[in-house]
Design a protein around this motif. Sequence first.
Motif, mmCIF file in Angstrom:
data_model
loop_
_atom_site.group_PDB
_atom_site.id
_atom_site.type_symbol
_atom_site.label_atom_id
_atom_site.label_comp_id
_atom_site.label_asym_id
_atom_site.label_seq_id
_atom_site.Cartn_x
_atom_site.Cartn_y
_atom_site.Cartn_z
ATOM 1 N N UNK A 171 49.894 -37.093 -15.698
ATOM 2 C CA UNK A 171 48.622 -36.397 -15.853
ATOM 3 C C UNK A 171 48.830 -35.018 -16.461
ATOM 4 N N UNK A 172 47.865 -34.554 -17.228
ATOM 5 C CA UNK A 172 47.821 -33.155 -17.611
ATOM 6 C C UNK A 172 47.155 -32.371 -16.484
ATOM 7 N N UNK A 173 47.315 -31.057 -16.457
ATOM 8 C CA UNK A 173 46.617 -30.283 -15.431
ATOM 9 C C UNK A 173 45.109 -30.509 -15.439
ATOM 10 N N UNK A 174 44.509 -30.558 -16.628
ATOM 11 C CA UNK A 174 43.065 -30.793 -16.699
ATOM 12 C C UNK A 174 42.709 -32.163 -16.133
ATOM 13 N N UNK A 185 33.250 -29.498 -12.087
ATOM 14 C CA UNK A 185 32.986 -28.166 -11.528
ATOM 15 C C UNK A 185 34.280 -27.375 -11.404
ATOM 16 N N UNK A 186 35.342 -28.045 -10.952
ATOM 17 C CA UNK A 186 36.631 -27.393 -10.859
ATOM 18 C C UNK A 186 37.187 -27.030 -12.220
ATOM 19 N N UNK A 187 36.994 -27.889 -13.194
ATOM 20 C CA UNK A 187 37.469 -27.606 -14.546
ATOM 21 C C UNK A 187 36.809 -26.356 -15.104
ATOM 22 N N UNK A 188 35.500 -26.247 -14.910
ATOM 23 C CA UNK A 188 34.782 -25.061 -15.376
ATOM 24 C C UNK A 188 35.300 -23.813 -14.669
ATOM 25 N N UNK A 189 35.515 -23.909 -13.356
ATOM 26 C CA UNK A 189 35.976 -22.758 -12.579
ATOM 27 C C UNK A 189 37.329 -22.259 -13.050
ATOM 28 N N UNK A 190 38.163 -23.156 -13.556
ATOM 29 C CA UNK A 190 39.485 -22.775 -14.034
ATOM 30 C C UNK A 190 39.527 -22.551 -15.545
ATOM 31 N N UNK A 191 38.374 -22.441 -16.157
ATOM 32 C CA UNK A 191 38.316 -22.016 -17.541
ATOM 33 C C UNK A 191 38.452 -23.087 -18.597
ATOM 34 N N UNK A 192 38.439 -24.370 -18.206
ATOM 35 C CA UNK A 192 38.590 -25.447 -19.180
ATOM 36 C C UNK A 192 37.243 -25.751 -19.824
ATOM 37 N N UNK A 193 37.282 -26.026 -21.117
ATOM 38 C CA UNK A 193 36.064 -26.304 -21.873
ATOM 39 C C UNK A 193 35.910 -27.807 -22.097
ATOM 40 N N UNK A 194 34.665 -28.313 -22.130
ATOM 41 C CA UNK A 194 34.442 -29.728 -22.445
ATOM 42 C C UNK A 194 34.785 -29.988 -23.914
ATOM 43 N N UNK A 195 34.961 -31.279 -24.273
ATOM 44 C CA UNK A 195 34.691 -32.485 -23.464
ATOM 45 C C UNK A 195 35.807 -32.742 -22.451
ATOM 46 N N UNK A 196 35.440 -33.366 -21.338
ATOM 47 C CA UNK A 196 36.386 -33.669 -20.288
ATOM 48 C C UNK A 196 36.692 -35.165 -20.276
ATOM 49 N N UNK A 197 37.895 -35.533 -19.827
ATOM 50 C CA UNK A 197 38.226 -36.965 -19.733
ATOM 51 C C UNK A 197 37.449 -37.632 -18.601
ATOM 52 N N UNK A 198 37.360 -38.939 -18.625
ATOM 53 C CA UNK A 198 36.724 -39.696 -17.545
ATOM 54 C C UNK A 198 37.666 -39.753 -16.341
#
Length: 245
Positions: A171-174, A185-198
């Motif tokens: 896995x990647x961190x994201x 929600x966690x991805x946003x909190x840690x600064x990651x931008x969409x699109x996000x994986x399923x």
Amino acid sequence: MTPEQAAANAKAGLAAIVGAFAESPQTLRRARLLGLSGWAYHVSARAGALGDVRPETVAAALAFIAPEAVTDGWEATAKTSAPVEVATWHLHELCAWGAEQLGAFPRLTRLLELAGRVVDAIDAAGLTLFAAWRAMPVPDPAPGARAAVLLHLLHEHRQGVHVIAVRASGLTPLEAIIAGPDGETGAVAFGWQPPYPHAGPLVRRLMWAEAVANSLAGQAYASLDRGERLEFAGLLESLSHRLTR
């Protein structure tokens, strides 16, 4: 209770205790006094123990925070303060908080003994951020202060082995964040931008990574016998309830 079970059991209690410090008014006040945003303080207070390094190094050590967000926080701090100075102040605040909040814990002496043995037993290979924090001198000898530092180190240790386990799972961190309980929600909190994986295809790998992290962290908890591991679990539970009630 096996060493792996002890490590798994300790995870939530350590997170709650360290979280209580991070959210305390004096910790938030320190960021304001240094003229830093909460985000810049979070990045530099944690990673400043690494010293004068490039943002790319910080991002690799923190792992779960988006590299661009790490760079923003690290460079914002560098405009006004050396990140290592922020980490040093953070350690002072941790000790002050520990002396105040943990000093009256009824079984503090036993907590110090057991936590200290686990911390001493940790092999820091591959755990750069943990090693950096363990090498920092503790500025306050008060029992509560030392307990706060030891619990911080155990939490940092758990985070470090989690990074190793996540990467070993493929896995990647994201992806690990998305597969976890906080998802996008966690991805946003840690600064990651969409699109996000399923998340669906990733959950099984994250479960495997958690088991590996428990195994890795459990190596240090093997320094305690079964009765001591049970006792330590009870101490963490009691202390976390005391701080969060």
